[in-house]
Scaffold this active site. Structure first.
Site, PDB file in Angstrom:
ATOM      1  N   PRO A   5       0.795  -1.222   0.000  1.00  0.00           N
ATOM      2  CA  PRO A   5       0.000   0.000   0.000  1.00  0.00           C
ATOM      3  C   PRO A   5       0.827   1.272   0.000  1.00  0.00           C
ATOM      4  O   PRO A   5       1.848   1.368   0.680  1.00  0.00           O
ATOM      5  CB  PRO A   5      -0.815  -0.095   1.295  1.00  0.00           C
ATOM      6  CG  PRO A   5      -0.042  -1.017   2.156  1.00  0.00           C
ATOM      7  CD  PRO A   5       0.595  -2.008   1.222  1.00  0.00           C
ATOM      8  N   ASN A   6       0.350   2.222  -0.797  1.00  0.00           N
ATOM      9  CA  ASN A   6       0.912   3.576  -0.887  1.00  0.00           C
ATOM     10  C   ASN A   6       2.245   3.651  -1.621  1.00  0.00           C
ATOM     11  O   ASN A   6       2.760   4.756  -1.835  1.00  0.00           O
ATOM     12  CB  ASN A   6       1.037   4.221   0.514  1.00  0.00           C
ATOM     13  CG  ASN A   6      -0.332   4.455   1.127  1.00  0.00           C
ATOM     14  OD1 ASN A   6      -1.200   4.987   0.455  1.00  0.00           O
ATOM     15  ND2 ASN A   6      -0.545   4.030   2.352  1.00  0.00           N
ATOM     16  N   ARG A  13       5.322  11.061  -1.649  1.00  0.00           N
ATOM     17  CA  ARG A  13       5.532  10.806  -0.220  1.00  0.00           C
ATOM     18  C   ARG A  13       6.763  11.579   0.268  1.00  0.00           C
ATOM     19  O   ARG A  13       7.547  12.080  -0.543  1.00  0.00           O
ATOM     20  CB  ARG A  13       5.682   9.291   0.027  1.00  0.00           C
ATOM     21  CG  ARG A  13       4.454   8.515  -0.445  1.00  0.00           C
ATOM     22  CD  ARG A  13       4.498   7.071  -0.035  1.00  0.00           C
ATOM     23  NE  ARG A  13       4.248   6.896   1.397  1.00  0.00           N
ATOM     24  CZ  ARG A  13       4.229   5.703   2.006  1.00  0.00           C
ATOM     25  NH1 ARG A  13       4.447   4.603   1.313  1.00  0.00           N
ATOM     26  NH2 ARG A  13       3.991   5.620   3.285  1.00  0.00           N
ATOM     27  N   TYR A  18      11.393   8.561   1.638  1.00  0.00           N
ATOM     28  CA  TYR A  18      11.121   7.742   0.451  1.00  0.00           C
ATOM     29  C   TYR A  18      11.851   8.184  -0.811  1.00  0.00           C
ATOM     30  O   TYR A  18      11.698   7.560  -1.853  1.00  0.00           O
ATOM     31  CB  TYR A  18       9.605   7.718   0.194  1.00  0.00           C
ATOM     32  CG  TYR A  18       8.848   7.163   1.385  1.00  0.00           C
ATOM     33  CD1 TYR A  18       8.968   5.820   1.732  1.00  0.00           C
ATOM     34  CD2 TYR A  18       8.060   7.976   2.184  1.00  0.00           C
ATOM     35  CE1 TYR A  18       8.305   5.301   2.838  1.00  0.00           C
ATOM     36  CE2 TYR A  18       7.398   7.465   3.295  1.00  0.00           C
ATOM     37  CZ  TYR A  18       7.524   6.135   3.612  1.00  0.00           C
ATOM     38  OH  TYR A  18       6.880   5.625   4.708  1.00  0.00           O
ATOM     39  N   ASN A  69       8.043  -5.388  -0.508  1.00  0.00           N
ATOM     40  CA  ASN A  69       7.850  -4.245   0.389  1.00  0.00           C
ATOM     41  C   ASN A  69       6.365  -4.248   0.735  1.00  0.00           C
ATOM     42  O   ASN A  69       5.536  -3.774  -0.058  1.00  0.00           O
ATOM     43  CB  ASN A  69       8.262  -2.921  -0.251  1.00  0.00           C
ATOM     44  CG  ASN A  69       8.169  -1.777   0.765  1.00  0.00           C
ATOM     45  OD1 ASN A  69       7.604  -1.937   1.852  1.00  0.00           O
ATOM     46  ND2 ASN A  69       8.710  -0.626   0.409  1.00  0.00           N
ATOM     47  N   ALA A  72       2.786  -0.703   5.016  1.00  0.00           N
ATOM     48  CA  ALA A  72       2.277  -0.681   6.386  1.00  0.00           C
ATOM     49  C   ALA A  72       1.848  -2.067   6.873  1.00  0.00           C
ATOM     50  O   ALA A  72       1.814  -2.312   8.078  1.00  0.00           O
ATOM     51  CB  ALA A  72       1.115   0.290   6.484  1.00  0.00           C
ATOM     52  N   HIS A  75       3.845  -4.237   9.442  1.00  0.00           N
ATOM     53  CA  HIS A  75       3.772  -4.061  10.890  1.00  0.00           C
ATOM     54  C   HIS A  75       2.536  -4.704  11.501  1.00  0.00           C
ATOM     55  O   HIS A  75       2.424  -4.774  12.715  1.00  0.00           O
ATOM     56  CB  HIS A  75       3.809  -2.560  11.223  1.00  0.00           C
ATOM     57  CG  HIS A  75       4.839  -1.803  10.437  1.00  0.00           C
ATOM     58  ND1 HIS A  75       6.191  -2.060  10.562  1.00  0.00           N
ATOM     59  CD2 HIS A  75       4.727  -0.850   9.477  1.00  0.00           C
ATOM     60  CE1 HIS A  75       6.852  -1.266   9.728  1.00  0.00           C
ATOM     61  NE2 HIS A  75       5.988  -0.536   9.057  1.00  0.00           N
ATOM     62  N   ASP A  82       1.769 -15.449   7.498  1.00  0.00           N
ATOM     63  CA  ASP A  82       1.409 -16.857   7.288  1.00  0.00           C
ATOM     64  C   ASP A  82       1.619 -17.264   5.828  1.00  0.00           C
ATOM     65  O   ASP A  82       2.092 -18.368   5.547  1.00  0.00           O
ATOM     66  CB  ASP A  82      -0.054 -17.108   7.693  1.00  0.00           C
ATOM     67  CG  ASP A  82      -0.225 -17.176   9.210  1.00  0.00           C
ATOM     68  OD1 ASP A  82       0.798 -17.210   9.933  1.00  0.00           O
ATOM     69  OD2 ASP A  82      -1.377 -17.190   9.685  1.00  0.00           O
ATOM     70  N   GLU A  93      12.526  -9.123   2.615  1.00  0.00           N
ATOM     71  CA  GLU A  93      11.765  -7.938   3.028  1.00  0.00           C
ATOM     72  C   GLU A  93      12.575  -6.684   2.709  1.00  0.00           C
ATOM     73  O   GLU A  93      13.756  -6.622   3.067  1.00  0.00           O
ATOM     74  CB  GLU A  93      11.520  -8.037   4.538  1.00  0.00           C
ATOM     75  CG  GLU A  93      10.844  -6.826   5.146  1.00  0.00           C
ATOM     76  CD  GLU A  93      10.797  -6.873   6.689  1.00  0.00           C
ATOM     77  OE1 GLU A  93      11.441  -7.763   7.301  1.00  0.00           O
ATOM     78  OE2 GLU A  93      10.132  -6.010   7.265  1.00  0.00           O
ATOM     79  N   HIS A  95      12.526  -2.182   2.608  1.00  0.00           N
ATOM     80  CA  HIS A  95      11.893  -0.900   2.935  1.00  0.00           C
ATOM     81  C   HIS A  95      12.774   0.219   2.431  1.00  0.00           C
ATOM     82  O   HIS A  95      14.000   0.162   2.597  1.00  0.00           O
ATOM     83  CB  HIS A  95      11.726  -0.732   4.444  1.00  0.00           C
ATOM     84  CG  HIS A  95      10.871  -1.796   5.056  1.00  0.00           C
ATOM     85  ND1 HIS A  95       9.511  -1.804   4.938  1.00  0.00           N
ATOM     86  CD2 HIS A  95      11.200  -2.920   5.735  1.00  0.00           C
ATOM     87  CE1 HIS A  95       9.032  -2.880   5.545  1.00  0.00           C
ATOM     88  NE2 HIS A  95      10.031  -3.585   6.027  1.00  0.00           N
ATOM     89  N   LEU A  96      12.156   1.248   1.865  1.00  0.00           N
ATOM     90  CA  LEU A  96      12.919   2.422   1.445  1.00  0.00           C
ATOM     91  C   LEU A  96      13.485   3.154   2.652  1.00  0.00           C
ATOM     92  O   LEU A  96      14.650   3.542   2.689  1.00  0.00           O
ATOM     93  CB  LEU A  96      12.011   3.378   0.659  1.00  0.00           C
ATOM     94  CG  LEU A  96      11.548   2.867  -0.708  1.00  0.00           C
ATOM     95  CD1 LEU A  96      10.177   3.402  -1.036  1.00  0.00           C
ATOM     96  CD2 LEU A  96      12.545   3.253  -1.779  1.00  0.00           C
ATOM     97  N   SER A  97      12.622   3.365   3.652  1.00  0.00           N
ATOM     98  CA  SER A  97      13.037   4.124   4.838  1.00  0.00           C
ATOM     99  C   SER A  97      13.605   3.173   5.888  1.00  0.00           C
ATOM    100  O   SER A  97      13.420   1.950   5.794  1.00  0.00           O
ATOM    101  CB  SER A  97      11.837   4.886   5.411  1.00  0.00           C
ATOM    102  OG  SER A  97      10.854   3.990   5.874  1.00  0.00           O
ATOM    103  N   ARG A 102      12.244   5.181  12.918  1.00  0.00           N
ATOM    104  CA  ARG A 102      11.040   6.017  12.787  1.00  0.00           C
ATOM    105  C   ARG A 102      10.094   5.795  13.974  1.00  0.00           C
ATOM    106  O   ARG A 102      10.543   5.469  15.056  1.00  0.00           O
ATOM    107  CB  ARG A 102      10.382   5.712  11.433  1.00  0.00           C
ATOM    108  CG  ARG A 102      11.305   6.038  10.242  1.00  0.00           C
ATOM    109  CD  ARG A 102      10.601   5.851   8.933  1.00  0.00           C
ATOM    110  NE  ARG A 102       9.445   6.741   8.809  1.00  0.00           N
ATOM    111  CZ  ARG A 102       8.508   6.604   7.883  1.00  0.00           C
ATOM    112  NH1 ARG A 102       8.609   5.632   6.990  1.00  0.00           N
ATOM    113  NH2 ARG A 102       7.479   7.431   7.831  1.00  0.00           N
ATOM    114  N   ARG A 106       6.593   1.310  13.572  1.00  0.00           N
ATOM    115  CA  ARG A 106       7.263   0.847  12.359  1.00  0.00           C
ATOM    116  C   ARG A 106       8.429  -0.103  12.658  1.00  0.00           C
ATOM    117  O   ARG A 106       8.921  -0.802  11.790  1.00  0.00           O
ATOM    118  CB  ARG A 106       7.775   2.038  11.542  1.00  0.00           C
ATOM    119  CG  ARG A 106       6.662   2.817  10.904  1.00  0.00           C
ATOM    120  CD  ARG A 106       7.200   3.863   9.966  1.00  0.00           C
ATOM    121  NE  ARG A 106       6.297   4.974   9.884  1.00  0.00           N
ATOM    122  CZ  ARG A 106       5.248   5.051   9.063  1.00  0.00           C
ATOM    123  NH1 ARG A 106       4.988   4.091   8.217  1.00  0.00           N
ATOM    124  NH2 ARG A 106       4.468   6.101   9.076  1.00  0.00           N
TER     125      ARG A 106
END
Ligand code: DQA
Length: 143
Positions: A5-6, A13, A18, A69, A72, A75, A82, A93, A95-97, A102, A106
């Site tokens: 998402p997003n 963003r 990001y 990625n 959200a 988390h 699963d 996994e 993540h950009l940030s 943070r 997160r």
């Protein structure tokens, strides 16, 4: 390559977290890296948790590994955790940030333990390093 998402809103963003790349530009960089590594790659983005679960389940038949990625959902989603555990193909996994630097929520990654590695906080490099790691792992360990 699954983006949650997003991530379709990249470019809008906060650049501090990001960067300024759009999702299209990011995907171009990832495709270039895949070409260098001599692997085929498919791209998906969805804002829906259930769609991410379905994509993870379906792709197990067609791919050797997944770069994820989960945005959200990282988390919060036991369903995605699963799904990763069930498919028995390697998932990295990304993540950009830097999720550890943070807001406290997160720092919790429900998927961390079921992924073979996590790359976080290096903007597009998180993806490129994550892809390289995944490909090397598949090649060296015959996964
Ligand atoms: C993110 C970090 C998540 O906490 C956030 O919800 C995102 C993007 C990242 O790439 O830094 O949407 O996964």
């Amino acid at each position: 390559m699954l983006n949650g998402p997003n991530l379709n809103m990249l470019g809008h963003r906060d650049p501090v977290y990001y960067g300024r790349l759009t999702l299209d530009k990011l995907n171009k960089l990832i495709r270039q890296k895949a070409q260098e590594l001599n692997v085929d790659i498919k791209f998906y983005q969805t804002n829906h948790e259930g769609n991410l679960v379905t994509l993870i389940q379906r792709q197990r038949k067609y791919v050797d590994g997944i770069l994820l990625n989960a945005g959200a959902y990282t988390h919060t989603s036991i369903a995605i955790r699963d799904a990763i555990e069930l498919i028995k193909i390697p998932v990295v996994e990304v993540h950009l940030s830097d999720i550890n630097a943070r807001e406290p929520f997160r720092r919790v990654s429900l998927i961390h333990d079921v992924c073979i590695a996590t790359f976080s906080g290096e903007k597009e490099q998180s993806y490129l390093k994550g892809l390289e790691f995944l490909v090397n792992k598949i090649r060296t360990e015959n996964l």
